[in-house]
Design an enzyme around this catalytic site. Sequence first.
Site, PDB file in Angstrom:
ATOM      1  N   CYS A 130      -5.491  -2.837   2.979  1.00  0.00           N
ATOM      2  CA  CYS A 130      -4.453  -2.660   4.683  1.00  0.00           C
ATOM      3  C   CYS A 130      -5.963  -3.465   4.860  1.00  0.00           C
ATOM      4  CB  CYS A 130      -4.871  -1.778   5.019  1.00  0.00           C
ATOM      5  SG  CYS A 130      -4.469  -1.359   6.855  1.00  0.00           S
ATOM      6  N   GLU A 172       0.947  -0.709   0.567  1.00  0.00           N
ATOM      7  CA  GLU A 172       0.294   0.112  -0.572  1.00  0.00           C
ATOM      8  C   GLU A 172       1.196   1.082  -0.301  1.00  0.00           C
ATOM      9  OE1 GLU A 172      -3.521   2.015   3.045  1.00  0.00           O
ATOM     10  OE2 GLU A 172      -1.995   0.679   3.471  1.00  0.00           O
ATOM     11  N   LYS A 177      -9.214   1.977  -3.023  1.00  0.00           N
ATOM     12  CA  LYS A 177     -10.146   1.706  -1.431  1.00  0.00           C
ATOM     13  C   LYS A 177     -11.672   2.083  -1.442  1.00  0.00           C
ATOM     14  CE  LYS A 177      -8.703   0.564   2.858  1.00  0.00           C
ATOM     15  NZ  LYS A 177      -7.424   0.760   4.426  1.00  0.00           N
TER      16      LYS A 177
END
Length: 474
Positions: free
Chosen positions: A350, A241, A300
């Site tokens: 994540c 990330e 995301k």
Amino acid sequence: MVAFAPFGFYPLALVTLAWLVHAWRSRAPRDCAWLGFAFGLGLFGAGVSWVYVSMHNVGGMPALLATAATLIFCAFLALFPAAAGWLQARVPAGAALRACLLIPAAWTLFEWLRSWVLTGFPWLSLGYAAVGWPLQGYAPIGGAFALSFLTVALAGMLTLIAARAPRRAHWLAALVVVVAAGEALRHIEWSSARGAPLTVALLQGNIEQSLKFDPARYERTLDTYARLAEASRARLIIFPETAVPRFLDQVDRAYLRRLDALAQRNGGDLLLGIPTRRSADEFFNSVISLGVSPIQAYHKVHLVPFGEFVPPGFAWTLRLVNIPMSDFSRGTPGQRLLAVAGEELAVNVCYEDAFGDELAAQLPRATLLINVSNVAWFGDSLAPAQHLQMARLRAIETARMHLAATNTGITAAIDRDGRVLARLAQFSEGRLETSALGYTGATPYVWLRDWPVVLASLGVLVISALIARRKVSR
């Protein structure tokens, strides 16, 4: 807390929950609520202590404020087991029914509520402690919350056995059957391999969070990742990330061409964690692909409150911590899978792989699960190991391999049965070379997700309440 990673001693969860079930069995609702709150405060105070590390050690929040914020957060989480204790005590029932059905149903229902209230925080759901133990066999059927229900139910059976309840032998037999059935279910193959193994390289740059967005460190960061990638001949190379800590439109085109060229040299593709933007006010935590396949992107969707977006009215908190790019825009739900290296990838960033229901929505079409993370925010705490434990359960629920590329660890390759096939040491620079298999097929959890166990838990509570009310009216 010792039942969870990195310790992973699941029997301790049964023992501590058996104590709670026993304490809840014959107390008033208010007393049960306080007991549940105390139990939750201990669980989260120990298990989520890394929140302080993120706020103070990494984010720079003053120690006193970070301590207060962590305590308030843990107290909020403890309200859910408190509510479970209060609710189960409000429903009249016999000792066996309460221990083995009512309490597990109330606990599971509020654990599920915790996973979506205020965007959700499913961390330390009891089901994760079962990873690596016989009960994990139920995960492809009912997911993490089904494991939570069964864990509390087993604790209830232990309580009845220890208390020498009537038909104690029956409860012992039931406990053995539940555990044995879980072990048997672990040997079912819910998916089948698709094609030949794929060579994969997972990169771990080990860039400290305090240096990640330092302009003086920027060129060295780019060189670290380029060097790690260029030494690999893998068909799929995965960066963590925000491996490149600048917006895509600010990155030197020559660097992107360099990465694209090395992916094409290998006859494959590369996934790059990098922030992207459409305007000054709309930017995303993204993963883009480079290489032989068409350029694709994932933005995301499930953002972290205060870390990636600021809830309305809380903008003042940004003055207390040093979090660059802390107000991302939310990606569109239902984005297309990334079709690269001959596979259909369900990419998540994540914290997103803590939400099994959302990840399962990308199947059965997805053949591989990919998680990219920057766990440097957690520092040297319990969180990276807990995060890996959740990733293992996602692999089991979906019967898919799960590949995790992280900045500082734990970078790992996880098989579809939850086994960690290979991993890199934390806080070390490295490249994990491995092979991955894409899989097809679907588990029951992929189709039904969390709804069966949620509705069953609600049904247990409602039916028990109706039966009790009918008895009173008679």
